[in-house]
Write a protein that holds these residues in place. Structure first.
Motif, PDB file in Angstrom:
ATOM      1  N   ALA A  46       3.450  -8.069   6.278  1.00  0.00           N
ATOM      2  CA  ALA A  46       2.032  -8.248   6.582  1.00  0.00           C
ATOM      3  C   ALA A  46       1.157  -7.766   5.433  1.00  0.00           C
ATOM      4  CB  ALA A  46       1.668  -7.499   7.870  1.00  0.00           C
ATOM      5  N   ALA A  47       1.517  -6.629   4.841  1.00  0.00           N
ATOM      6  CA  ALA A  47       0.736  -6.093   3.719  1.00  0.00           C
ATOM      7  C   ALA A  47       0.760  -7.048   2.534  1.00  0.00           C
ATOM      8  CB  ALA A  47       1.276  -4.726   3.314  1.00  0.00           C
ATOM      9  N   THR A  48       1.909  -7.616   2.241  1.00  0.00           N
ATOM     10  CA  THR A  48       2.030  -8.571   1.132  1.00  0.00           C
ATOM     11  C   THR A  48       1.176  -9.805   1.405  1.00  0.00           C
ATOM     12  OG1 THR A  48       4.245  -7.785   0.604  1.00  0.00           O
ATOM     13  CG2 THR A  48       3.656  -9.974  -0.194  1.00  0.00           C
ATOM     14  N   TRP A  49       1.250 -10.320   2.623  1.00  0.00           N
ATOM     15  CA  TRP A  49       0.455 -11.498   2.994  1.00  0.00           C
ATOM     16  C   TRP A  49      -1.030 -11.189   2.858  1.00  0.00           C
ATOM     17  CZ3 TRP A  49      -2.957 -12.379   7.160  1.00  0.00           C
ATOM     18  CH2 TRP A  49      -3.273 -13.716   7.418  1.00  0.00           C
ATOM     19  N   TRP A  50      -1.438 -10.016   3.328  1.00  0.00           N
ATOM     20  CA  TRP A  50      -2.846  -9.605   3.339  1.00  0.00           C
ATOM     21  C   TRP A  50      -3.358  -9.331   1.924  1.00  0.00           C
ATOM     22  CZ3 TRP A  50      -5.590  -8.543   8.038  1.00  0.00           C
ATOM     23  CH2 TRP A  50      -6.839  -7.950   7.874  1.00  0.00           C
TER      24      TRP A  50
END
Length: 73
Positions: A46-50
């Motif tokens: 999620a952090a990478t996507w965000w």
């Protein structure tokens, strides 16, 4: 790419937050997780996507996040 289950979780949480607080509610990617780090791989996904993929600020409007998640379902 983010997995489908996480995208669906993002959409669910965004819908819930908008229903509770209105269309101007903001959230961070931490909103999709429990207060403890029980799934570090999914948190990093999620952090990478965000951060990397969409270069979003720490807090963004839930309706914007939902739209981004829906575009890639």
């Amino acid at each position: 790419m983010m997995n489908t289950a996480l995208k669906q979780k993002i959409i669910e949480v965004c819908d819930k937050k908008v229903a509770q607080k209105g269309s101007d509610v903001g959230l961070s990617f931490y909103a999709f997780f429990a207060n403890k780090n029980d799934d570090p791989a999914r948190l990093m996904e999620a952090a990478t996507w965000w951060i990397s993929t969409h270069q979003l600020d720490h807090f963004e409007k839930a309706i914007k996040i939902k739209k981004l998640a829906e575009e890639t379902l």
